[in-house]
Scaffold this motif. Structure first.
Motif, mmCIF file in Angstrom:
data_model
loop_
_atom_site.group_PDB
_atom_site.id
_atom_site.type_symbol
_atom_site.label_atom_id
_atom_site.label_comp_id
_atom_site.label_asym_id
_atom_site.label_seq_id
_atom_site.Cartn_x
_atom_site.Cartn_y
_atom_site.Cartn_z
ATOM 1 N N THR A 68 26.875 -85.510 -71.487
ATOM 2 C CA THR A 68 26.988 -86.298 -70.259
ATOM 3 C C THR A 68 27.112 -85.427 -69.020
ATOM 4 O OG1 THR A 68 29.409 -86.437 -70.272
ATOM 5 C CG2 THR A 68 28.197 -88.068 -71.585
ATOM 6 N N GLU A 69 26.934 -86.079 -67.868
ATOM 7 C CA GLU A 69 26.978 -85.389 -66.582
ATOM 8 C C GLU A 69 28.366 -84.889 -66.221
ATOM 9 O OE1 GLU A 69 26.260 -87.800 -63.143
ATOM 10 O OE2 GLU A 69 27.250 -89.554 -63.995
ATOM 11 N N THR A 70 29.404 -85.437 -66.853
ATOM 12 C CA THR A 70 30.767 -85.013 -66.540
ATOM 13 C C THR A 70 31.309 -83.982 -67.519
ATOM 14 O OG1 THR A 70 31.548 -86.972 -67.718
ATOM 15 C CG2 THR A 70 31.416 -87.113 -65.325
ATOM 16 N N GLY A 71 30.499 -83.553 -68.498
ATOM 17 C CA GLY A 71 30.889 -82.475 -69.398
ATOM 18 C C GLY A 71 31.336 -82.912 -70.778
ATOM 19 N N GLN A 72 31.523 -84.220 -70.992
ATOM 20 C CA GLN A 72 31.915 -84.670 -72.315
ATOM 21 C C GLN A 72 30.727 -84.658 -73.277
ATOM 22 O OE1 GLN A 72 32.620 -86.586 -69.618
ATOM 23 N NE2 GLN A 72 34.856 -86.560 -69.465
ATOM 24 N N LEU A 107 31.646 -94.109 -82.946
ATOM 25 C CA LEU A 107 31.993 -92.813 -82.364
ATOM 26 C C LEU A 107 32.880 -92.044 -83.332
ATOM 27 C CD1 LEU A 107 31.893 -91.024 -79.767
ATOM 28 C CD2 LEU A 107 33.983 -92.202 -79.038
ATOM 29 N N SER A 108 32.476 -90.823 -83.685
ATOM 30 C CA SER A 108 33.241 -90.040 -84.649
ATOM 31 C C SER A 108 33.968 -88.858 -84.027
ATOM 32 C CB SER A 108 32.334 -89.537 -85.776
ATOM 33 O OG SER A 108 31.295 -88.717 -85.269
ATOM 34 N N ALA A 109 33.522 -88.373 -82.855
ATOM 35 C CA ALA A 109 34.191 -87.232 -82.221
ATOM 36 C C ALA A 109 33.871 -87.200 -80.736
ATOM 37 C CB ALA A 109 33.765 -85.916 -82.863
ATOM 38 N N THR A 110 34.819 -86.684 -79.962
ATOM 39 C CA THR A 110 34.639 -86.468 -78.527
ATOM 40 C C THR A 110 35.088 -85.056 -78.199
ATOM 41 O OG1 THR A 110 35.081 -88.792 -78.026
ATOM 42 C CG2 THR A 110 35.251 -87.225 -76.207
ATOM 43 N N TYR A 111 34.236 -84.298 -77.528
ATOM 44 C CA TYR A 111 34.580 -82.941 -77.106
ATOM 45 C C TYR A 111 34.582 -82.881 -75.579
ATOM 46 C CZ TYR A 111 33.358 -81.907 -81.945
ATOM 47 O OH TYR A 111 33.282 -81.900 -83.312
ATOM 48 N N THR A 112 35.611 -82.267 -75.044
ATOM 49 C CA THR A 112 35.725 -82.105 -73.588
ATOM 50 C C THR A 112 35.853 -80.620 -73.255
ATOM 51 O OG1 THR A 112 38.103 -82.520 -73.775
ATOM 52 C CG2 THR A 112 36.701 -84.386 -73.194
ATOM 53 N N SER A 113 34.932 -79.838 -73.784
ATOM 54 C CA SER A 113 34.984 -78.383 -73.665
ATOM 55 C C SER A 113 34.465 -77.866 -72.336
ATOM 56 C CB SER A 113 34.180 -77.743 -74.797
ATOM 57 O OG SER A 113 34.541 -78.281 -76.049
ATOM 58 N N HIS A 114 33.672 -78.676 -71.626
ATOM 59 C CA HIS A 114 33.018 -78.207 -70.405
ATOM 60 C C HIS A 114 33.609 -78.855 -69.166
ATOM 61 C CE1 HIS A 114 29.809 -75.861 -72.263
ATOM 62 N NE2 HIS A 114 29.673 -76.834 -73.153
ATOM 63 N N ALA A 115 33.528 -78.117 -68.058
ATOM 64 C CA ALA A 115 34.062 -78.600 -66.786
ATOM 65 C C ALA A 115 32.994 -79.258 -65.919
ATOM 66 C CB ALA A 115 34.690 -77.439 -66.020
ATOM 67 N N MET A 116 31.715 -79.080 -66.312
ATOM 68 C CA MET A 116 30.608 -79.641 -65.536
ATOM 69 C C MET A 116 29.573 -80.217 -66.487
ATOM 70 S SD MET A 116 30.273 -76.590 -62.672
ATOM 71 C CE MET A 116 29.052 -77.441 -61.675
ATOM 72 N N ALA A 117 28.472 -80.744 -65.940
ATOM 73 C CA ALA A 117 27.461 -81.425 -66.733
ATOM 74 C C ALA A 117 26.948 -80.556 -67.876
ATOM 75 C CB ALA A 117 26.291 -81.834 -65.838
ATOM 76 N N VAL A 118 26.753 -81.191 -69.033
ATOM 77 C CA VAL A 118 26.142 -80.534 -70.191
ATOM 78 C C VAL A 118 24.648 -80.834 -70.159
ATOM 79 C CG1 VAL A 118 26.047 -80.404 -72.697
ATOM 80 C CG2 VAL A 118 28.259 -80.640 -71.543
ATOM 81 N N ARG A 119 23.849 -79.792 -70.031
ATOM 82 C CA ARG A 119 22.403 -79.945 -69.846
ATOM 83 C C ARG A 119 21.623 -79.979 -71.161
ATOM 84 N NH1 ARG A 119 19.559 -80.773 -64.881
ATOM 85 N NH2 ARG A 119 21.041 -80.356 -63.206
ATOM 86 N N SER A 120 22.145 -79.336 -72.200
ATOM 87 C CA SER A 120 21.353 -79.168 -73.411
ATOM 88 C C SER A 120 22.249 -79.066 -74.631
ATOM 89 C CB SER A 120 20.491 -77.900 -73.292
ATOM 90 O OG SER A 120 19.704 -77.684 -74.435
ATOM 91 N N LEU A 121 21.729 -79.550 -75.778
ATOM 92 C CA LEU A 121 22.424 -79.496 -77.057
ATOM 93 C C LEU A 121 21.496 -78.920 -78.115
ATOM 94 C CD1 LEU A 121 23.930 -83.108 -77.077
ATOM 95 C CD2 LEU A 121 25.216 -81.003 -76.652
ATOM 96 N N HIS A 166 26.252 -78.568 -89.296
ATOM 97 C CA HIS A 166 27.686 -78.304 -89.192
ATOM 98 C C HIS A 166 28.106 -77.856 -87.798
ATOM 99 C CE1 HIS A 166 27.936 -77.436 -93.820
ATOM 100 N NE2 HIS A 166 27.827 -78.726 -93.537
ATOM 101 N N LEU A 167 27.197 -77.192 -87.073
ATOM 102 C CA LEU A 167 27.528 -76.616 -85.771
ATOM 103 C C LEU A 167 26.681 -77.262 -84.681
ATOM 104 C CD1 LEU A 167 27.672 -72.827 -86.723
ATOM 105 C CD2 LEU A 167 29.596 -74.419 -86.537
ATOM 106 N N LEU A 168 27.286 -77.414 -83.513
ATOM 107 C CA LEU A 168 26.610 -77.974 -82.344
ATOM 108 C C LEU A 168 26.852 -77.055 -81.155
ATOM 109 C CD1 LEU A 168 25.060 -80.462 -81.114
ATOM 110 C CD2 LEU A 168 27.319 -81.325 -80.455
ATOM 111 N N MET A 169 25.773 -76.575 -80.550
ATOM 112 C CA MET A 169 25.866 -75.734 -79.358
ATOM 113 C C MET A 169 25.591 -76.584 -78.118
ATOM 114 S SD MET A 169 26.267 -72.525 -78.296
ATOM 115 C CE MET A 169 25.551 -71.238 -79.329
ATOM 116 N N SER A 170 26.391 -76.373 -77.080
ATOM 117 C CA SER A 170 26.192 -77.081 -75.814
ATOM 118 C C SER A 170 26.035 -76.078 -74.685
ATOM 119 C CB SER A 170 27.365 -78.019 -75.528
ATOM 120 O OG SER A 170 28.602 -77.335 -75.577
ATOM 121 N N ALA A 171 25.153 -76.406 -73.741
ATOM 122 C CA ALA A 171 24.881 -75.551 -72.581
ATOM 123 C C ALA A 171 25.193 -76.336 -71.319
ATOM 124 C CB ALA A 171 23.426 -75.109 -72.581
ATOM 125 N N SER A 172 25.898 -75.716 -70.379
ATOM 126 C CA SER A 172 26.456 -76.479 -69.263
ATOM 127 C C SER A 172 26.225 -75.824 -67.914
ATOM 128 C CB SER A 172 27.964 -76.664 -69.488
ATOM 129 O OG SER A 172 28.604 -77.216 -68.366
#
Length: 323
Positions: free
Chosen positions: A171-175, A186-200, A207-213
């Protein structure tokens, strides 16, 4: 440690505007979509265009390719979603997701993702929810389920896990939200980023999910770890080194390496075990999309990738010492 990647090839017929999404298929072709409204299919060994479609009047911004390389799902910025048969060159499905009237009104799709198991695709947009649609030629695009995130925030990207059991939403707010497709919950929520997440990007074992912000970081999450919803929950590594927004990411088929493309005009290759960048490549403009070559049969090598960005040129890269 460093790992050199060399420029191997440029496409023969570039797009006239920025490339917004790109994929390297299991049939060794590359598909790209552009702000110029075109989608192109390239031979990844020669850079030659194999097929293209007449330009869409608006830009194309999202792309998803089936695991067997037979179909490409693509989406325009106003929400027109199409399914392209890459063997025949025909459009075999089309859905206008931007109906505005009465009880049939639906939100425009912004990001789309084919289910690797087939039969459905996911979309997200302004509501911050994920909608599951039929991908069958009969009734293509028909909504089948809505997966609510609980937040009315713009969905930047949705992506199925390779096993087809989950879909992740950025999402645009980083979640980041992960939905279980068995229960449509819904099985999980991650709030690791402070700004929009552009790519997954998912690892091949799901098992692993990479996020780019836009916060200039990449975060690696282990989705098997329960999430409490607190900042950083589920994160196993934070990768820093870009000087501007991180716009794209992809995990290699063998799970050892990751790619990132940035508005700082560089591509980085990351060693996930070392949690460090092992190569930095200077490009000519913002790098909007990167994709590894699917693993050749019997090989664990992460030998090549493709990129697309601001200048509209599809570029192929190979590891030093590989053909």
């Amino acid at each position: 440690m460093s790992l050199a990647y060399l420029h191997a090839l440029d496409c023969q017929e570039p797009h006239s505007d920025a490339i917004w999404d790109i994929a390297w298929t299991g049939t060794d072709h590359t598909i790209s979509v552009s702000a110029d409204g075109t989608i192109k299919q390239f031979d990844s060994t020669s850079g030659q265009v194999l097929r293209t479609l007449p330009p869409h009047p608006l830009g194309l911004n999202s792309l998803s390719v089936s695991p067997n390389g037979r179909h490409a799902l693509f989406n325009g910025i106003e929400g027109l979603t199409c399914l392209w048969d890459l063997e025949t060159g025909e459009i075999v499905g089309k859905h206008e997701s931007y109906l505005r009237k009465g009880s049939d009104a639906t939100e425009p799709s912004w990001s789309i993702s084919l289910n690797p198991k087939g039969g459905t695709y996911a979309s997200t947009g302004g509501s911050g929810n994920v909608t599951i649609h039929s991908a069958e030629q009969d009734g293509f695009g028909q909504p089948m389920a809505t997966l609510p995130s609980g937040r009315n925030k713009f969905g930047m990207q949705c992506m199925h896990s390779p096993d087809g059991f989950s879909v992740a939403l950025a999402t645009e707010t980083g979640q980041i939200y992960i939905f279980d497709l068995h229960t449509n919950s819904l099985s999980a929520t991650y709030t690791s980023h402070a700004m929009a997440v552009r790519s997954l990007s998912w690892s091949q074992d799901s098992h692993l999910l990479m996020s780019a912000s836009e916060d200039k970081r990449l975060i690696l999450h282990d989705v098997r770890t329960s999430s409490s919803g607190k900042p950083g929950s589920g994160a196993v590594a934070a990768l820093s080194g870009h000087s501007s927004w991180v716009l794209s990411t992809d995990i290699s088929p063998d799970g050892r390496l990751a790619l990132s493309g940035s508005a700082d005009k560089t591509i980085k290759v990351w060693d996930l075990a070392a949690r460090a960048a092992v190569s930095t490549i200077q490009d000519t403009g913002e790098v909007w999309s990167v994709a590894w070559r699917p693993r050749p049969s019997g090989s664990n090598a992460s030998g090549a990738f493709v990129s697309g960005g601001e200048d509209g040129v599809v570029r192929w890269w190979r590891a030093a010492g590989t053909a």
